[in-house]
Design a protein around this motif. Structure first.
Motif, PDB file in Angstrom:
ATOM      1  N   HIS A   1     -11.832   8.867  -9.772  1.00 55.62           N
ATOM      2  CA  HIS A   1     -10.815   9.542  -8.959  1.00 55.62           C
ATOM      3  C   HIS A   1      -9.795  10.203  -9.886  1.00 55.62           C
ATOM      4  O   HIS A   1      -9.381   9.597 -10.876  1.00 55.62           O
ATOM      5  CB  HIS A   1     -10.091   8.553  -8.048  1.00 55.62           C
TER       6      HIS A   1
ATOM      7  N   TYR B   1     -10.889   2.609 -11.430  1.00 48.35           N
ATOM      8  CA  TYR B   1     -10.621   3.536 -10.332  1.00 48.35           C
ATOM      9  C   TYR B   1     -10.515   4.979 -10.826  1.00 48.35           C
ATOM     10  O   TYR B   1     -11.080   5.902 -10.228  1.00 48.35           O
ATOM     11  CB  TYR B   1      -9.336   3.118  -9.622  1.00 48.35           C
TER      12      TYR B   1
ATOM     13  N   SER C   1      -9.005   1.622  -2.913  1.00 50.57           N
ATOM     14  CA  SER C   1      -8.957   2.712  -1.938  1.00 50.57           C
ATOM     15  C   SER C   1      -9.790   2.335  -0.724  1.00 50.57           C
ATOM     16  O   SER C   1     -10.591   1.392  -0.760  1.00 50.57           O
ATOM     17  CB  SER C   1      -9.452   4.025  -2.553  1.00 50.57           C
TER      18      SER C   1
ATOM     19  N   ASN D   1      -4.926   9.312   2.035  1.00 52.51           N
ATOM     20  CA  ASN D   1      -5.802   8.145   1.893  1.00 52.51           C
ATOM     21  C   ASN D   1      -4.991   6.920   1.451  1.00 52.51           C
ATOM     22  O   ASN D   1      -4.185   7.001   0.518  1.00 52.51           O
ATOM     23  CB  ASN D   1      -6.904   8.421   0.867  1.00 52.51           C
TER      24      ASN D   1
ATOM     25  N   TYR E   1       0.056   5.937   0.048  1.00 50.46           N
ATOM     26  CA  TYR E   1      -0.936   6.950   0.421  1.00 50.46           C
ATOM     27  C   TYR E   1      -0.993   8.049  -0.633  1.00 50.46           C
ATOM     28  O   TYR E   1       0.032   8.438  -1.198  1.00 50.46           O
ATOM     29  CB  TYR E   1      -0.593   7.576   1.781  1.00 50.46           C
TER      30      TYR E   1
ATOM     31  N   LEU F   1      -4.041   3.633  -0.407  1.00 55.36           N
ATOM     32  CA  LEU F   1      -4.317   2.932  -1.660  1.00 55.36           C
ATOM     33  C   LEU F   1      -3.608   1.588  -1.610  1.00 55.36           C
ATOM     34  O   LEU F   1      -2.380   1.526  -1.521  1.00 55.36           O
ATOM     35  CB  LEU F   1      -3.816   3.733  -2.863  1.00 55.36           C
TER      36      LEU F   1
ATOM     37  N   TYR G   1       0.824  -1.215   0.000  1.00 53.47           N
ATOM     38  CA  TYR G   1       0.000   0.000   0.000  1.00 53.47           C
ATOM     39  C   TYR G   1       0.856   1.262   0.000  1.00 53.47           C
ATOM     40  O   TYR G   1       2.042   1.243   0.341  1.00 53.47           O
ATOM     41  CB  TYR G   1      -0.962   0.009   1.198  1.00 53.47           C
TER      42      TYR G   1
END
Length: 311
Positions: free
Chosen positions: A300, A296, A285, A241, A237, A243, A235
Motif C-alpha cells: 500500500h 503493510y 486495513s 478506508n 480513515y 485503518l 482507527y
C-alpha cells in the motif's frame, strides 16, 4: 467455606482456580448462557464453564437473575457461606445479595472508587493512569459502590496495553480473593466505605470511541491505541478506508502541519498530532489481517503530506 462462584470470561478463571486450589468447597458455578460464536455460529461455552466442567463442579446458566424464582430457590437451598462474583456480566438483585451468611463479594479490576463500571482496565489505560489494581469489595445495590475489603495494586508500564493488564489483573485477582477470604475467616477484615466524591466511571466500550482525533496530543492517542485492544481497536480513515491501529509510539516533532498529516512514509508511517506525532507500528486495513507497518507499506502506498481522517 461453602462458596457459590459467579463469573463468565477469561478474567474470572484464575479466581475460580484459586478457590478450588485453596480447598474451599465451590458448590456451584453460575455463568452466562452459552452463545453462538464465529462464522459457523457454533455454540461456545464460557471460559468459566469450561473450568467448572474440568473440575467436576455443577454449572447453572440462568438467562436472567431478576425475578427468577428458580435461581433464588436454588441458592436458598444451597445456603452458601459466601457468593464470589468475578466479571459475571449481570447485576445481582437484592434478594440474592441477602442469601449468603458472609454476603457477596466482587473481584473488581480497578482501585475503587476509581473506574466503577464495565470497562475499568480499558479506561485506566486510555486516561493515562500509572497504576491500577484489584479491589475485593462487598456487593450492594449500587454499581461497584460497596465497602472495600482489600486492594492490591500494580504499575501500568509504558509497554502495557489493555490485554497485558487484563492478564496481570486476572492473576492478581485470584491472589487477592484468597487473601481476602482467609482474612474474612480470621475476622481480620475491616471494611472501608468508598469516598464517592473520588469516584470515576468506566462505561461500556463502543466502537465509536476508537475513532482517532488527530488534534489531540500524541500521548493521548497512544493511550487510546493501548486501551482499546482487542476491541474495538483505535482507527482512522485513509481515502475512505478504515485503518485499525494496533500499536504505536510517540514521535517527538515540532512541525506545523495540519494534524492527521503523514509526515514520514516509505517503510515507516508517522502522523502529525496536535502535539508531537504518532509513529504507527501495527496496522490492519479492512478485510486483511493485522500486520506490521513495514508489511503493510509493501502493498500500500501512503505518501508524505497525505491526510488521515479522524474526528
Amino acid at each position: 467455606m461453602n462458596i457459590v462462584f459467579m463469573g463468565t470470561p477469561e478474567f474470572a478463571v484464575p479466581s475460580l482456580e484459586k478457590l478450588i486450589e485453596s480447598g474451599h468447597n465451590v458448590m456451584l458455578v453460575i455463568t452466562q448462557p452459552d452463545k453462538p460464536k464465529g462464522r459457523g455460529k457454533k455454540i461456545s461455552y464460557s471460559p468459566v464453564k469450561e473450568c467448572a466442567i474440568k473440575n467436576n463442579i455443577e454449572v447453572f446458566q440462568p438467562p436472567k437473575l431478576k425475578n427468577n424464582k428458580e435461581i433464588f430457590d436454588k441458592l436458598s437451598r444451597l445456603n452458601p457461606d459466601l457468593i464470589v462474583v468475578a466479571a459475571y456480566g449481570k447485576i445481582l438483585p437484592e434478594e440474592i445479595l441477602q442469601i449468603p451468611k458472609y454476603g457477596c463479594i466482587n473481584v473488581h479490576a480497578s482501585l475503587l472508587p476509581k473506574y466503577r463500571g464495565a470497562a475499568p482496565i480499558n479506561w485506566a489505560i486510555i486516561n493515562g493512569e500509572k497504576e491500577t489494581g484489584i479491589t475485593i469489595m462487598y456487593m450492594e445495590k449500587g454499581l461497584d459502590t460497596g465497602d472495600i475489603l482489600l486492594q492490591m495494586s500494580i504499575p501500568i508500564l509504558e509497554e502495557d496495553n489493555s490485554e497485558t493488564i487484563h492478564d496481570k489483573l486476572a492473576v492478581l485477582g485470584g491472589n487477592a480473593l484468597i487473601d481476602a477470604i482467609n482474612k474474612m475467616e480470621d475476622g481480620a477484615l475491616m471494611p472501608v466505605k468508598q469516598d464517592d466524591s473520588k469516584a470515576t466511571y468506566a462505561p461500556i466500550l463502543e466502537k465509536s470511541i476508537g475513532l482517532i482525533n488527530w488534534q489531540k496530543d500524541a500521548v493521548e492517542i497512544k493511550n487510546l491505541v493501548r486501551g482499546l485492544r482487542p476491541w474495538p481497536v483505535a482507527y482512522t480513515y485513509y481515502k475512505g478506508n478504515m485503518l485499525k491501529i494496533w500499536a504505536a509510539e510517540v514521535y517527538s516533532y515540532e512541525g506545523k502541519e495540519k494534524p492527521g498529516t503523514v509526515i514520514y512514509a516509505g517503510n515507516t508511517l508517522v502522523v502529525k498530532c496536535g502535539k508531537d506525532a504518532l509513529k504507527i507500528l501495527e496496522i490492519q486495513s479492512e478485510g486483511t489481517r493485522r500486520m506490521t507497518v513495514e508489511e503493510y507499506l509493501r502493498g500500500h502506498i501512503i505518501g508524505k503530506g497525505e491526510q488521515l481522517e479522524g474526528i
